[in-house]
Design an enzyme around this catalytic site. Sequence first.
Site, PDB file in Angstrom:
ATOM      1  CG  HIS A   1      -2.064   0.864   1.265  1.00  8.53           C
ATOM      2  ND1 HIS A   1      -2.467   1.629   0.204  1.00  8.53           N
ATOM      3  CD2 HIS A   1      -2.909   1.195   2.296  1.00  8.53           C
ATOM      4  CE1 HIS A   1      -3.509   2.379   0.567  1.00  8.53           C
ATOM      5  NE2 HIS A   1      -3.789   2.141   1.839  1.00  8.53           N
TER       6      HIS A   1
ATOM      7  CG  HIS B   1      -4.364   0.584  -8.193  1.00  6.65           C
ATOM      8  ND1 HIS B   1      -5.691   0.468  -7.868  1.00  6.65           N
ATOM      9  CD2 HIS B   1      -3.863   1.553  -7.398  1.00  6.65           C
ATOM     10  CE1 HIS B   1      -5.979   1.339  -6.920  1.00  6.65           C
ATOM     11  NE2 HIS B   1      -4.884   2.001  -6.609  1.00  6.65           N
TER      12      HIS B   1
ATOM     13  CG  ASP C   1       2.700   4.584  -3.681  1.00  9.57           C
ATOM     14  OD1 ASP C   1       2.548   5.686  -3.141  1.00  9.57           O
ATOM     15  OD2 ASP C   1       2.101   3.557  -3.316  1.00  9.57           O
TER      16      ASP C   1
HETATM   17  C1  LIG Z   1      -1.230   4.147  -3.282  1.00  5.09           C
HETATM   18  C2  LIG Z   1      -1.216   2.665  -3.332  1.00  5.09           C
HETATM   19  O1  LIG Z   1      -1.365   2.005  -2.329  1.00  5.09           O
HETATM   20  S1  LIG Z   1      -1.105   1.937  -4.848  1.00  5.09           S
HETATM   21  C3  LIG Z   1      -0.431   0.316  -4.549  1.00  5.09           C
HETATM   22  C4  LIG Z   1       1.017   0.381  -4.122  1.00  5.09           C
HETATM   23  N1  LIG Z   1       1.596  -0.954  -4.049  1.00  5.09           N
HETATM   24  C5  LIG Z   1       2.595  -1.391  -4.878  1.00  5.09           C
HETATM   25  O2  LIG Z   1       3.055  -0.675  -5.751  1.00  5.09           O
HETATM   26  C6  LIG Z   1       3.127  -2.753  -4.604  1.00  5.09           C
HETATM   27  C7  LIG Z   1       3.285  -3.561  -5.868  1.00  5.09           C
HETATM   28  N2  LIG Z   1       1.979  -3.921  -6.438  1.00  5.09           N
HETATM   29  C8  LIG Z   1       1.309  -5.027  -6.001  1.00  5.09           C
HETATM   30  O3  LIG Z   1       1.783  -5.789  -5.164  1.00  5.09           O
HETATM   31  C9  LIG Z   1      -0.081  -5.277  -6.575  1.00  5.09           C
HETATM   32  O4  LIG Z   1      -0.191  -4.738  -7.849  1.00  5.09           O
HETATM   33  C10 LIG Z   1      -1.188  -4.700  -5.673  1.00  5.09           C
HETATM   34  C11 LIG Z   1      -1.074  -5.233  -4.258  1.00  5.09           C
HETATM   35  C12 LIG Z   1      -1.102  -3.171  -5.630  1.00  5.09           C
HETATM   36  C13 LIG Z   1      -2.542  -5.052  -6.262  1.00  5.09           C
HETATM   37  O5  LIG Z   1      -2.675  -6.415  -6.139  1.00  5.09           O
HETATM   38  P1  LIG Z   1      -3.903  -7.265  -6.683  1.00  5.09           P
HETATM   39  O6  LIG Z   1      -5.058  -6.418  -7.036  1.00  5.09           O
HETATM   40  O7  LIG Z   1      -4.140  -8.318  -5.682  1.00  5.09           O
HETATM   41  O8  LIG Z   1      -3.353  -7.783  -8.014  1.00  5.09           O
HETATM   42  P2  LIG Z   1      -2.798  -9.223  -8.247  1.00  5.09           P
HETATM   43  O9  LIG Z   1      -1.742  -9.506  -7.218  1.00  5.09           O
HETATM   44  O10 LIG Z   1      -3.980 -10.138  -8.326  1.00  5.09           O
HETATM   45  O11 LIG Z   1      -2.136  -9.059  -9.643  1.00  5.09           O
HETATM   46  C14 LIG Z   1      -2.562  -9.649 -10.828  1.00  5.09           C
HETATM   47  C15 LIG Z   1      -1.367 -10.219 -11.559  1.00  5.09           C
HETATM   48  O12 LIG Z   1      -0.443  -9.170 -11.822  1.00  5.09           O
HETATM   49  C16 LIG Z   1       0.788  -9.429 -11.166  1.00  5.09           C
HETATM   50  N3  LIG Z   1       1.253  -8.185 -10.561  1.00  5.09           N
HETATM   51  C17 LIG Z   1       0.495  -7.170 -10.100  1.00  5.09           C
HETATM   52  N4  LIG Z   1       1.273  -6.204  -9.621  1.00  5.09           N
HETATM   53  C18 LIG Z   1       2.535  -6.615  -9.800  1.00  5.09           C
HETATM   54  C19 LIG Z   1       3.773  -6.035  -9.498  1.00  5.09           C
HETATM   55  N5  LIG Z   1       3.853  -4.835  -8.930  1.00  5.09           N
HETATM   56  N6  LIG Z   1       4.888  -6.727  -9.794  1.00  5.09           N
HETATM   57  C20 LIG Z   1       4.820  -7.938 -10.374  1.00  5.09           C
HETATM   58  N7  LIG Z   1       3.658  -8.541 -10.672  1.00  5.09           N
HETATM   59  C21 LIG Z   1       2.537  -7.877 -10.400  1.00  5.09           C
HETATM   60  C22 LIG Z   1       0.474 -10.426 -10.077  1.00  5.09           C
HETATM   61  O13 LIG Z   1       1.599 -11.199  -9.732  1.00  5.09           O
HETATM   62  C23 LIG Z   1      -0.592 -11.244 -10.733  1.00  5.09           C
HETATM   63  O14 LIG Z   1       0.000 -12.123 -11.652  1.00  5.09           O
HETATM   64  P3  LIG Z   1      -0.554 -13.622 -11.818  1.00  5.09           P
HETATM   65  O15 LIG Z   1      -1.956 -13.456 -12.291  1.00  5.09           O
HETATM   66  O16 LIG Z   1       0.386 -14.212 -12.793  1.00  5.09           O
HETATM   67  O17 LIG Z   1      -0.487 -14.224 -10.448  1.00  5.09           O
HETATM   68  O1  LIG Z   2      -6.896   2.384  -3.761  1.00  4.69           O
HETATM   69  C1  LIG Z   2      -5.999   1.614  -3.399  1.00  4.69           C
HETATM   70  O2  LIG Z   2      -6.162   0.373  -3.262  1.00  4.69           O
HETATM   71  C2  LIG Z   2      -4.633   2.119  -3.144  1.00  4.69           C
HETATM   72  C3  LIG Z   2      -4.427   3.503  -3.589  1.00  4.69           C
HETATM   73  O3  LIG Z   2      -4.178   3.776  -4.750  1.00  4.69           O
HETATM   74  C4  LIG Z   2      -4.621   4.569  -2.637  1.00  4.69           C
HETATM   75  O4  LIG Z   2      -4.970   4.306  -1.485  1.00  4.69           O
HETATM   76  O5  LIG Z   2      -4.410   5.737  -3.006  1.00  4.69           O
END
Ligand SMILES: CC(=O)SCCNC(=O)CCNC(=O)[C@H](O)C(C)(C)COP(=O)(O)OP(=O)(O)OC[C@H]1O[C@@H](n2cnc3c(N)ncnc32)[C@H](O)[C@@H]1OP(=O)(O)O
Ligand SMILES: O=C([O-])CC(=O)C(=O)O
Length: 381
Positions: A224, A263, A317
């Site tokens: 997050h 996301h 981010d």
């Molecule tokens: C302001 C914020 O909070 S925005 C979010 C900030 N977080 C990050 O940048 C951390 C990196 N990103 C992630 O871990 C994820 O994209 C999350 C947690 C933000 C979203 O996760 P989810 O909605 O659960 O997506 P999910 O994990 O199902 O992803 C779908 C597919 O894309 C892949 N994927 C998604 N994001 C990433 C990533 N950053 N790096 C590598 N692979 C990724 C997953 O591994 C998955 O692949 P698969 O289907 O082969 O298993």
């Molecule tokens: O909406 C989300 O899951 C994460 C995000 O981009 C935020 O909190 O700004």
Amino acid sequence: MSATAPEIHRGLAGVVVDTTEISTVIQETNSLTYRGYPVQELAARRSFEEVAHLLWHGELPDEAELRDFQARERALRPLDRTTAELLTGLPRTCHPMDVLRTAVSFLGAEDPTEDDGSPAANRTKSLTLLAKLPTVVAADHRRRRGLDPISPDPDLGYAENFFHMCFGEVPDPDTVRCFEISLVLYAEHSFNASTFTARVVTSTLSDLYSAVTAAVGALKGPLHGGANEAVMHMLEEIGDPDRAQEWLDGALAAKRKIMGFGHRVYKHGDSRVPIMQTALDRLVARAADPEATRLATLHTALRHAMLQRKGIHPNLDYPAGLAYHLMGFDTSTFTPIFVMSRITGWTAHITEQLAHNTLIRPLASYDGPHQRPVPTALRPA
Ligand SMILES: CC(=O)SCCNC(=O)CCNC(=O)[C@H](O)C(C)(C)COP(=O)(O)OP(=O)(O)OC[C@H]1O[C@@H](n2cnc3c(N)ncnc32)[C@H](O)[C@@H]1OP(=O)(O)O
Ligand SMILES: O=C([O-])CC(=O)C(=O)O
């Protein structure tokens, strides 16, 4: 007769749990609105203080309301001696998010109205946190550099004052504007994990400080808000822009999550990224030094490689992390800056939750051991 197995929604993905009037992502246009206003327009035309007012009160302030809002926010910025001393007593090895979480909890413990959950009392607490959290973050930023804190300046706006308290000076207006844009973009994002955490705590009729303390904990995680800090560590790990593709291949092969990408809600790119990327590009151009250029080239190379390899776009981010670095902030301060902004969204949601409260308590499908008798004696070793 066997009961139908319940449908499991791990991570609550795709589950609509309530209504909200505060913000929404419009999937068809890949856009985000706060109280109906496009966030792009708010970021271009309005100050962070005006956006805070909008999120809390449902409308942008008129001139008199803005003056009153600013006067009250500026008056609340200083920390009392006990809070300041508590913070200096925390180990310098702890993360600044731990400092912030402790500060919110302590401010609650000190507030005699902590358990008054009326809208008026919660409005005052929300403003108090908005005003004091930058003072905490800046004092901690300086403490880690072995420097004394700098008192808030009531003649400066929210963004300018934060630079003043961190560095003892306010940078050029363009840099301040880029920072303010990031605050507007970070302010609110519907039922994200930290906001939902705040709503869960509020739903038990616990107090606002407890809800915000929990939300800070949820935001700290690298999936997050902690991702803006993790982005910088990742760029440092890669180092050379020419290594971006090779590094990415290795990281993906090792099943690592690439920080600042992907996301839960946006699958075709985060609506906030283009605005923040433009702000970042301006910072890079202004810096005009080889180090900023190297980082920006690496940042772009990794973004292209990720899109090509996985079709995954950056989230807010990704540009915000590098922008905060170029503004001179220590990497571990990036997520606390996110808190200074998101405090507005969290507290708006706390108010909304209380207005139509229902205890948040989902169900789980049990798949542990079948019922069995408790042994009458210890098993022999
Ligand atoms: C302001 C914020 O909070 S925005 C979010 C900030 N977080 C990050 O940048 C951390 C990196 N990103 C992630 O871990 C994820 O994209 C999350 C947690 C933000 C979203 O996760 P989810 O909605 O659960 O997506 P999910 O994990 O199902 O992803 C779908 C597919 O894309 C892949 N994927 C998604 N994001 C990433 C990533 N950053 N790096 C590598 N692979 C990724 C997953 O591994 C998955 O692949 P698969 O289907 O082969 O298993
Ligand atoms: O909406 C989300 O899951 C994460 C995000 O981009 C935020 O909190 O700004």
